[in-house]
Write an enzyme that holds these catalytic residues in place. Structure first.
Site, PDB file in Angstrom:
ATOM      1  N   CYS A   1      -4.034   8.895   8.740  1.00  0.00           N
ATOM      2  CA  CYS A   1      -3.369   8.689  10.036  1.00  0.00           C
ATOM      3  C   CYS A   1      -3.898   9.524  11.190  1.00  0.00           C
ATOM      4  O   CYS A   1      -4.124   8.996  12.275  1.00  0.00           O
ATOM      5  CB  CYS A   1      -1.874   8.987   9.900  1.00  0.00           C
ATOM      6  SG  CYS A   1      -1.011   7.763   8.921  1.00  0.00           S
TER       7      CYS A   1
ATOM      8  N   GLY B   1       0.806  -1.222   0.000  1.00  0.00           N
ATOM      9  CA  GLY B   1       0.000   0.000   0.000  1.00  0.00           C
ATOM     10  C   GLY B   1       0.835   1.267   0.000  1.00  0.00           C
ATOM     11  O   GLY B   1       1.961   1.298  -0.501  1.00  0.00           O
TER      12      GLY B   1
END
Length: 480
Positions: free
Chosen positions: A272, A10
């Site tokens: 994140c 990824g």
């Protein structure tokens, strides 16, 4: 010859391994993933992620010492160092739902490593994980070890999307956490030797395992906190007539504070920040620290407040309704120079406007129509779970269309919202856009990309985050 294998192809695994292969020609690097289509994309001319500079690095190494494969078990079995870079989504159900990280993929990776390994391995946590994950992984590996020795290291990534390759070439720091035992120190040194091919010694920091795991969560929490801080001030600026850009510039001139991450905006996004802070909140709660948990939770509350404040401002300015009105949205990615839409503020803004029955036309230079429709149809946190668990009917959102350029998106619109700071939005012919819009023409700059004064001279009614309000807006309520 060292052989490295990375589980997970990824945003983190792919670029990191490409740079390691590029900088360490004597190391064989295999990136493996169970997704055959993703591996096929890494082996094609059109890589599955957009990141400036990534293409060139991959093309130079691919087939030489960089390989992408879906034969996961073979390459894991043969590797000396295994990076695990799988998803750690936020749990959507069960204990800790909406806060805790879901370690399902991590656990299955650990069990698979234990099943196929025939030689000693160094296992490196590359994805962001809750503190003490290494302990859980260690238990799985040692209880299934069949006499094989495993060393677990934490090596969190500190990449910013849009500059990931540059960040990998010239990192502020490389952090490696390991056990404070002779075997642990040896494993730390082995990983240090890989990075030492191009990273200066003084930038490679070694810590204990828990410090390394927590440092990643703490770094993201501190960065997000700065954004929420300046966004909180932006609301006060609008209320008092101050200019948030001037305030941020003055504050950032203090060398103790510094100028970075002080741009007021419609809110932070990305894969994140929110996830890591929620994770931090959960860990604090589990350790009996509710005051600390509440402190970090407030960073996310301000971010949500900023998005809803923006939607309120749009609706309130336009005679308290956007029902049936066309609103052009320029930019859907969470920031410029990336096609990533994970947790982008644009999703919440669009959903807020759709809730008032607006018709939305979206243009983004890097995000596909399919992705935009899927994001708007998705529930919170679903984006981080596998595609087969996500909604399958993206075309369900009938009030949303996707345009091929900014002029098409804004044609006939009542209002324009800039939600991503793409450079091309600074260069647009706003006179042409104004001429083709309904009047009065409203302009809502969620990234402070354009000069509000110039737009007002053209005839727009302008709202810029944290800037003195347009005379029109002063007479309108801030909340719809």
């Amino acid at each position: 010859m060292v052989k490295i294998c990375c589980i997970g192809a990824g945003y983190v695994g792919g670029p990191t391994m490409a740079v390691i292969a590029f900088k360490c020609p004597s190391v064989e690097v295999y990136v493996v993933d169970i997704s055959v289509s993703r591996i096929a994309a890494w082996n094609s001319d059109r890589l599955p992620i957009y990141e400036p500079g990534l293409d060139e690095v991959v093309k130079q190494c691919r087939g030489r010492n960089l390989f992408f494969s879906s034969n996961v078990e073979q390459h894991v079995a043969e590797a000396d160092i295994i990076f695990v870079s799988v998803n750690t989504p936020t749990k959507t159900r069960g204990l800790g739902a909406g806060k805790a990280a879901d370690l399902t993929y991590w656990e299955s990776a650990a069990r698979m490593i234990a099943d196929v390994s025939k030689s000693d391995k160094i296992v490196v946590e590359k994805s962001t994980v809750p503190v003490k994950t290494a302990e859980a992984i260690e238990k799985i590996l040692t209880h299934n070890s069949k006499g094989i020795n495993y060393q677990i290291l934490s090596n969190p990534e500190f990449l910013a999307e849009g500059t990931a390759i540059e960040d990998l070439f010239k990192p502020d720091r490389v952090l490696i956490g390991g056990r404070e035992t002779p075997e642990g120190r040896k494993a730390v040194q082995a990983l240090k030797d890989v990075y030492a091919h191009w990273v200066p010694e003084d930038r490679i920091i070694t810590t204990n395992l828990w410090s390394a795991e927590l440092s990643k969560l703490a770094a993201n929490a501190f960065l997000a906190q700065r954004i929420s801080s300046v966004n909180a001030i932006s609301a006060l600026c609008e209320a008092t007539g101050a200019d948030v850009s001037e305030v941020a510039y003055a504050v950032g001139k203090d060398s103790r504070i510094g100028p970075k991450f002080l741009n007021a905006s419609v809110g932070f996004g990305g894969s994140c920040f929110q996830k890591d802070i929620l994770n931090l909140v959960y860990i604090c709660e589990c350790n009996g620290l509710p005051e600390v948990a509440n402190y970090w939770r407030q960073v996310i509350k301000i971010n949500d407040y900023q998005k809803s404040r923006f939607v309120n401002r749009v609706v309130a300015s336009m005679f308290n309704t956007v029902a049936g009105k066309k609103i052009a949205v320029l930019g859907f990615a969470f920031k410029k120079d990336t096609g990533d839409t994970r947790e982008t503020p644009a999703i919440d803004v669009c959903k807020g406007l759709l809730g008032d029955k607006a018709k939305i036309s979206i243009y983004d230079p890097q995000v596909t129509e399919d992705q935009i429709q899927r994001d708007i149809a998705m529930s919170k946190f679903d984006w981080d779970h596998p595609v087969h668990l996500q909604p399958t009917s993206p075309t369900a959102v009938k009030q949303v269309s996707v345009a091929w350029d900014a002029y098409e998106a804004t044609k006939g619109a009542h209002g324009v919202c800039i939600l991503t700071e793409w450079n091309e939005f600074k260069e647009l012919d706003y006179q042409k856009i104004y001429d083709n819009m309904q009047k009065p023409a409203f302009f809502f700059d969620g990234r402070n990309v354009v000069d509000p004064q110039k737009l007002r001279e053209i005839g727009f009614i302008v709202y810029s985050i944290g800037k003195p309000l347009d005379a029109w807006l002063k007479d309108m309520p801030a909340v719809a």
